[in-house]
Design a protein around this motif. Sequence first.
Motif, PDB file in Angstrom:
ATOM      1  N   UNK A   8       0.854  -1.183   0.000  1.00  0.00           N
ATOM      2  CA  UNK A   8       0.000   0.000   0.000  1.00  0.00           C
ATOM      3  C   UNK A   8       0.889   1.231   0.000  1.00  0.00           C
ATOM      4  N   UNK A   9       0.658   2.092  -0.956  1.00  0.00           N
ATOM      5  CA  UNK A   9       1.418   3.330  -1.006  1.00  0.00           C
ATOM      6  C   UNK A   9       0.577   4.438  -0.382  1.00  0.00           C
ATOM      7  N   UNK A  10       1.130   5.039   0.630  1.00  0.00           N
ATOM      8  CA  UNK A  10       0.368   6.094   1.311  1.00  0.00           C
ATOM      9  C   UNK A  10       0.970   7.453   0.989  1.00  0.00           C
ATOM     10  N   UNK A  11       0.118   8.366   0.501  1.00  0.00           N
ATOM     11  CA  UNK A  11       0.580   9.739   0.281  1.00  0.00           C
ATOM     12  C   UNK A  11       0.302  10.523   1.552  1.00  0.00           C
ATOM     13  N   UNK A  12       1.343  10.710   2.347  1.00  0.00           N
ATOM     14  CA  UNK A  12       1.128  11.371   3.624  1.00  0.00           C
ATOM     15  C   UNK A  12       1.175  12.881   3.486  1.00  0.00           C
ATOM     16  N   UNK A  13       0.446  13.507   4.336  1.00  0.00           N
ATOM     17  CA  UNK A  13       0.411  14.960   4.373  1.00  0.00           C
ATOM     18  C   UNK A  13       1.729  15.471   4.939  1.00  0.00           C
ATOM     19  N   UNK A  14       2.497  16.117   4.067  1.00  0.00           N
ATOM     20  CA  UNK A  14       3.742  16.707   4.540  1.00  0.00           C
ATOM     21  C   UNK A  14       3.577  18.213   4.344  1.00  0.00           C
ATOM     22  N   UNK A  15       3.524  18.929   5.449  1.00  0.00           N
ATOM     23  CA  UNK A  15       3.245  20.367   5.369  1.00  0.00           C
ATOM     24  C   UNK A  15       4.309  21.063   4.523  1.00  0.00           C
ATOM     25  N   UNK A  21       5.888  29.076   9.325  1.00  0.00           N
ATOM     26  CA  UNK A  21       6.632  30.338   9.263  1.00  0.00           C
ATOM     27  C   UNK A  21       7.997  30.276   9.926  1.00  0.00           C
ATOM     28  N   UNK A  22       8.080  29.549  11.034  1.00  0.00           N
ATOM     29  CA  UNK A  22       9.364  29.547  11.730  1.00  0.00           C
ATOM     30  C   UNK A  22      10.439  28.832  10.918  1.00  0.00           C
ATOM     31  N   UNK A  27      14.995  28.937   7.104  1.00  0.00           N
ATOM     32  CA  UNK A  27      15.501  28.508   5.804  1.00  0.00           C
ATOM     33  C   UNK A  27      15.954  29.734   4.977  1.00  0.00           C
ATOM     34  N   UNK A  28      15.118  30.767   4.969  1.00  0.00           N
ATOM     35  CA  UNK A  28      15.442  31.984   4.201  1.00  0.00           C
ATOM     36  C   UNK A  28      16.726  32.627   4.746  1.00  0.00           C
ATOM     37  N   UNK A  29      16.873  32.630   6.089  1.00  0.00           N
ATOM     38  CA  UNK A  29      18.054  33.230   6.693  1.00  0.00           C
ATOM     39  C   UNK A  29      19.295  32.452   6.266  1.00  0.00           C
ATOM     40  N   UNK A  30      19.176  31.127   6.252  1.00  0.00           N
ATOM     41  CA  UNK A  30      20.297  30.291   5.844  1.00  0.00           C
ATOM     42  C   UNK A  30      20.690  30.584   4.402  1.00  0.00           C
TER      43      UNK A  30
END
Lengths: 284, 272
Positions: A8-15, A21-22, A27-30
């Motif tokens: 079974x392939x599950x497409x998980x919710x990855x935000x 925002x944090x 990431x933007x600062x890096x």
Amino acid sequence: MNTATATTVTRRNRLPLETRPQRLRRRRRLEATLGIAVPVVLIGLWEVAARLGWINAQFFPAPSSSVIRGVEMIIEGRLLADIGITAYRVLVGYVLGTIIGFAAGVGMGMSPLLRKALEPMLSALYTVPKIAILPIFLTIFGFSDAPIIAIVTVTVFFYIWIYTMEAVVAIPNGYLDAAKSFGVKGWAMFRHVVFPASLPSVAVGLRVGVGVALLITISSEFIVGGSGVGYLIFNARALFRLEEAYAGIVTAALIGVILQGTITWLGHRVTPWVVSRESRAAGL
Amino acid sequence: MNTANHSAGLADRPAKIEVRDLSLVFGVGDKAVHALGPINLSVGDGEFLSIVGPSGCGKSTLTKVVAGLLPPTKGEVDIRLAGTSIAPIATVFQDYGIFPWKTVLENVKFGLTVNGVTGSEATDRAAMWVQKLGLAGFENRYPSSLSGGMQQRVSIARALAVEPEILLMDEPFASLDAQLRELLQEELLRLHESDGRTVLFVTHSLEEALVLGDRVLVLTARPGTLLDLKDVPFARPRTSEVRESREFNEMRYELWSHLKDQVHIGVTGDAS
């Protein structure tokens, strides 16, 4: 061996990053830090390597010594004078080339007869490396600003001419028909349709053209000599003062950045309807 | 206008557009394409004429001749103008109609500006049509930021702002989705019924042709000639609900049965 296994392939919710925002800010600062840190570290390495004698400091003088020499040259008044002369040559040639190139592009774009008459000749001349005609201009104008301005004009002319003409030829018939159906022709057609429709492409030509204008000016100054940032770089080589050459190279790059930035900004200002891909994706 | 006699009285109206033996041939010699005609047609003053036909039959060509964008190869088109409008003929196109470099208001103003109406008069007139077509609040937006339906409203507003005697519409709703198309059809019905101007409306949809038109002109496959010219009997003011009636569907079926063969000819003709 060939035992099929059902999975079974599950497409998980990855935000997505945008919704956190944090994380996004971190990431933007890096990203911003890396953009600055990489060149700073490389220049620092160069500095250390030159001082410790890992590399030949005569070919690759420590960046700090180039900066110091550059500041000295500003204080002596030489550098700013050379910048002024180079900028003058670039801009006069650029403006002249743009005016003539745009007029030729629109004329040939709108009139098939004019296009048939001039295009073969101009296309042939287009392939000539422009710097190759500098000796002719030197003979005609003598050692002065004039041959440099002339060669910049010719170079820029070709870019603007070709970008303008192709843009005008490519204007969809629908726009022309829409205007014609209201009885529009001649000057009004140029003002309301041909000019704005070709403007985005002309803006690209202007952006490319300004870089080439600077390139041609610097290389002409190598040959013509006497003044300008190009001469400064070339002369420093002859005197084996490479710190001066590096200061000149950085100056030339800065002139390029400022010119490109200004032209790009102007281009966006005069074509406000051209929506960038990013802002379209953002739903604007 | 007496709506009860709207379609019945067509024959009595003076002709606004008179097409006589019109033929159009593109190119010469072996490459010549006979696109249209010969065709004869008379369009009454204030008539809404729908034009349908298979792809490539010259429907658009016909409107372009009327608009003055293409000269006839043979024959003539007489257009009787009263000279009362700012621009006598205005066109709404399917694509590339409105200018992406002008804002909504500038686009609507365009036909006025280039015909000598300027300043506050042009702005006021344009603003009125912007309002009428539900574009208020979008005056300063560029078309690229509007939906397809909004863009087509701008195109219609621009055409109507010059209050033309003749409105030419070349598949204006073809690239819109079905719901939006019905909505704009309703709006067009209202506009036409209130101002009664002559409209040539090119469409590939028989349904659309019947909902909107006083008459439906059906053209044959290329070269387009007159296959059918039908009075549409539905009284005005009309709503798009007319399409639910039995009569409507019978008429559509009848037209389709005529058109079907032509579509077939058009397809196989192109393939060979």
